[in-house]
Design an enzyme around this catalytic site. Structure first.
Site, PDB file in Angstrom:
ATOM      1  CG  ASP A 262       2.818  -0.685   0.962  1.00 20.28           C
ATOM      2  OD1 ASP A 262       3.230  -1.816   1.261  1.00 20.28           O
ATOM      3  OD2 ASP A 262       1.658  -0.462   0.582  1.00 20.28           O
TER       4      ASP A 262
ATOM      5  CG  ASP B 129       3.801  -5.892  -1.079  1.00 19.11           C
ATOM      6  OD1 ASP B 129       3.056  -6.696  -0.479  1.00 19.11           O
ATOM      7  OD2 ASP B 129       3.708  -4.655  -0.954  1.00 19.11           O
TER       8      ASP B 129
END
Length: 162
Positions: free
Chosen positions: A119, A137
């Site tokens: 991330d 995402d």
């Protein structure tokens, strides 16, 4: 013939989403490595780039269960893409399913390669930070958002794909 072309065009959505996710992760990792950095401010008070590994699911839940999320990503991505390709759906829904499938597959690639998801987007308002996330995402959330909006529209504004 037109139906096959439409299906092929829709297949480009998940493939492009997964590729964009992997490319963005590669770029951010290499950018950090080249500078010896772990974070960078993009928009002060709102957006940072961070290097963050997530062995769990969304928001780091169940960090000790990477195979569970591997299975969920595989099933979600495969099912979304299969439904998109083999059903006569509204064009928006097909694209939305492609985004969901591509996002799931982008994170699946990380789980297979690294055992965790990388991330790098840190959105915040002052000191209040949202958990870090990545392009996959974003595609997942966008796809789900498009589906919600599409299902909320009156039925006559939705056209079936050939």
């Amino acid at each position: 013939m037109r139906g096959q072309f439409v299906r092929a065009a829709y297949l480009a959505v998940p493939l492009s989403a997964a590729a964009a996710d992997q490319a963005s992760k590669w770029l951010v990792r290499n950018w950090f490595e080249a500078r010896g950095a772990e974070a960078a401010v993009v928009i002060p008070g709102f957006l940072n780039l961070v290097g963050s590994s997530n062995p769990g699911g969304a928001f780091g839940i169940l960090p000790g269960a990477p195979w569970f999320f591997f299975a969920v990503s595989l099933v979600l991505g495969s099912c979304a893409i299969a439904v998109m390709l083999f059903s006569r759906l509204d064009a928006r829904i097909s694209i939305a399913l492609g985004l969901v499938g591509g996002g799931a597959m982008g994170n699946l690639v990380d789980r297979v390669r690294f055992g965790e998801v990388y991330d790098f987007l840190d959105v915040h308002a002052g000191a209040q930070h949202w958990p870090a996330f990545n392009a996959a995402d974003v595609f997942l959330v966008a796809g789900i958002g498009i589906m919600i909006v599409s299902f909320a529209l009156p039925k006559q504004t939705r056209a079936k794909t050939p």
